[in-house]
Every structure is written in C-alpha cells, then in structure tokens.
Scaffold this motif. Structure first.
Motif, mmCIF file in Angstrom:
data_model
loop_
_atom_site.group_PDB
_atom_site.id
_atom_site.type_symbol
_atom_site.label_atom_id
_atom_site.label_comp_id
_atom_site.label_asym_id
_atom_site.label_seq_id
_atom_site.Cartn_x
_atom_site.Cartn_y
_atom_site.Cartn_z
ATOM 1 N N CYS A 147 0.941 -0.792 -0.266
ATOM 2 C CA CYS A 147 -0.330 0.362 0.885
ATOM 3 C C CYS A 147 0.677 1.539 0.092
ATOM 4 C CB CYS A 147 -0.988 -0.206 1.358
ATOM 5 S SG CYS A 147 -1.927 1.400 1.608
ATOM 6 N N CYS A 197 -0.001 3.142 3.718
ATOM 7 C CA CYS A 197 0.823 2.375 5.521
ATOM 8 C C CYS A 197 1.231 1.150 5.103
ATOM 9 C CB CYS A 197 -0.530 2.254 5.985
ATOM 10 S SG CYS A 197 -1.219 0.773 5.140
ATOM 11 N N ASN A 237 1.363 -1.076 4.356
ATOM 12 C CA ASN A 237 0.242 -2.812 4.301
ATOM 13 C C ASN A 237 1.102 -3.777 2.832
ATOM 14 O OD1 ASN A 237 -0.993 -5.811 4.475
ATOM 15 N ND2 ASN A 237 -2.427 -3.702 5.085
ATOM 16 N N CYS A 274 -4.219 -1.174 0.374
ATOM 17 C CA CYS A 274 -5.249 -1.859 0.906
ATOM 18 C C CYS A 274 -6.491 -0.850 1.051
ATOM 19 C CB CYS A 274 -4.228 -1.499 2.536
ATOM 20 S SG CYS A 274 -4.923 -0.198 3.110
ATOM 21 N N CYS A 285 -7.257 1.652 3.952
ATOM 22 C CA CYS A 285 -7.238 3.300 2.949
ATOM 23 C C CYS A 285 -7.321 3.413 1.975
ATOM 24 C CB CYS A 285 -5.052 3.385 2.510
ATOM 25 S SG CYS A 285 -4.348 3.206 4.209
HETATM 26 ZN ZN LIG Z 1 -3.061 0.933 3.435
#
Ligand SMILES: [Zn+2]
Ligand SMILES: [Zn+2]
Length: 240
Positions: free
Chosen positions: A24, A27, A29, A37, A40
């Motif tokens: 992501c 973040c 992820n 993700c 988000c």
């Molecule tokens: Zn994210």
C-alpha cells in the motif's frame, strides 16, 4: 482520425503490471490492490456529488454554480474524482517534487477508475504541457505521466506533442483567480488544425480551472469542437 470510447480511455490500456504486487502506497500493508490496501482506499477523499456539472465545485444540489452561469468555462466538462486533500495531496507532492515516478501508475489508476463511465468519445488525449524551463527543472511532466498511465502508449490517439507552453508562466500558487487567468492567458500553442475533433485534456490538480480554460480556448481556436478536462483532484477553496 479514429475515435475511442471513454471505457477505453478509462481502463483499456493502463499499465496494470506497474501497480500490482506493491505494498500500500500509504501504510505499507502488503495486502494492497492497485496501490492501496482496502481501508486506505476507502478513506481516500472522494469528491462526492452533488457538484457543479461544469466546474465540479460542491453544491447543495446538482446543477450549475453561480460562477459558471455568469462566466461559463471554455472547457465543456470537468471529470475529477478526488478532492485535493491529505493523503492524495501528499502522494501528488511526492510524485511531482520527490520524483517518485512509480506513483504515476497508482495515481493514473485512481483517475481512470474514479469517475463513473460516460458515453463521450474522444479523438485525441493530451496532457497540460509544461514549459521547457519547468520541464528541465522537474525532469518530467506529471500530467503527461498521468495521461500515459491512463491511456497507455497509443500514438495515433495520444498526442503529447500536439500543443506546448510557449512561455514559462509564474507558478499559479498564491495568485488570485483574476491573476491566475491573466498569468496563463495565451500561454499555449497548438501545432495543427483540430476541426471537428473532441479532445480530452489530462491534468493533476485543478484549482480555479484557468489553466484548463486557457488551453481549451486555444484548442477551440484551432477547431476542436469539444474539450473535456480529466483531473485527478480539485481544490475546494480556490485562494482569493
Ligand atoms: Zn494502506
Ligand atoms: Zn461551476
């Protein structure tokens, strides 16, 4: 010249490979799809209706805002899926000034998939050009990279060299709407007749729309019958 539909424009030739298998962008992820993700992506600042059908400023109900009724924009429609607000603002900043070119695919995908499908067909897609000086300073044109990631490389339809910016206008930041209009008036040149053609212009951020208006005016002077703007996001309160 061959036309293509908005569905082609929106999703046909985007370079999906560049946005798969990346964490992501916000973040980190690892469970990201197309750059983000799920949480988000859900939290991105969408420009929700109702808004003005000409300039996309939010309105209490669908219609045309007072300013567009008094001074209709020269471009025919503005398609813009997001508000220029954190975290998109910081991604655009990292893309433009941090030279994080890998964000072009992710941001282009947001633009391509963020607007509802419409029936409009375009003959040509271009990006808002930068001046030679600004291009040398930044190393790339962020709007061109967005446009490229949206339509892919289709030389007979995507014509990045169709127009250019003839002078290095001052940055629009900090200028009033009137100063912005004056700053970009006659800033663009078009290289060939466009009689009867429909043009889509891709930009990254729209503030007052004066840059798009100036470019649309030049394109129409050269015969374009319709000019629509496609931008990733717009500011909600133009600086006055
Ligand atoms: Zn994210
Ligand atoms: Zn409006």
């Amino acid at each position: 010249m061959q036309s293509f539909t908005v569905s082609n424009f929106l999703s046909g030739l985007i370079d999906i490979s560049s946005i798969f298998n990346q964490p992501c962008a916000l973040c980190g992820n690892g469970q990201a799809q197309q750059g983000f993700c799920a949480p988000c992506h859900r939290d991105l600042p969408r420009l929700a209706p109702p808004f003005c059908s000409r300039c996309a400023l939010p309105l209490p109900e669908a219609g045309v805002c007072g300013r567009c009724l008094r001074h209709p924009p020269i471009f025919d429609a503005l398609h813009v899926p997001y508000v220029y607000r954190y975290p998109i603002s910081s991604l655009i900043h990292a893309f433009k000034y941090g030279r994080r070119l890998e964000l072009a695919g992710i941001l282009g995908h947001l633009l391509a998939n963020g607007t509802p499908p419409i029936d409009q067909k375009y003959d040509i897609v271009i990006a808002v050009p930068l001046s030679k000086e600004r291009l040398a300073e930044r190393g790339f044109n962020q709007s061109l990279e967005l446009a490229r990631s949206v339509v892919g490389i289709i030389p007979h339809r995507f014509l990045p060299g169709l127009c250019w910016r003839k002078c290095n206008t001052h940055s629009q930041a900090g200028l009033s709407p009137r100063q912005r209009r004056r700053n970009v008036r006659h800033a663009f040149c078009v290289e060939t007749r466009l009689d009867g053609l429909s043009v889509a212009v891709v930009d990254d951020v729209v503030t007052t729309g004066s840059t798009l208006d100036s470019l649309a005016s030049e394109l129409k002077k050269w015969g374009a019958k319709r000019v629509d703007a496609w931008a990733l996001c717009r500011t909600l309160r133009p600086k006055t």
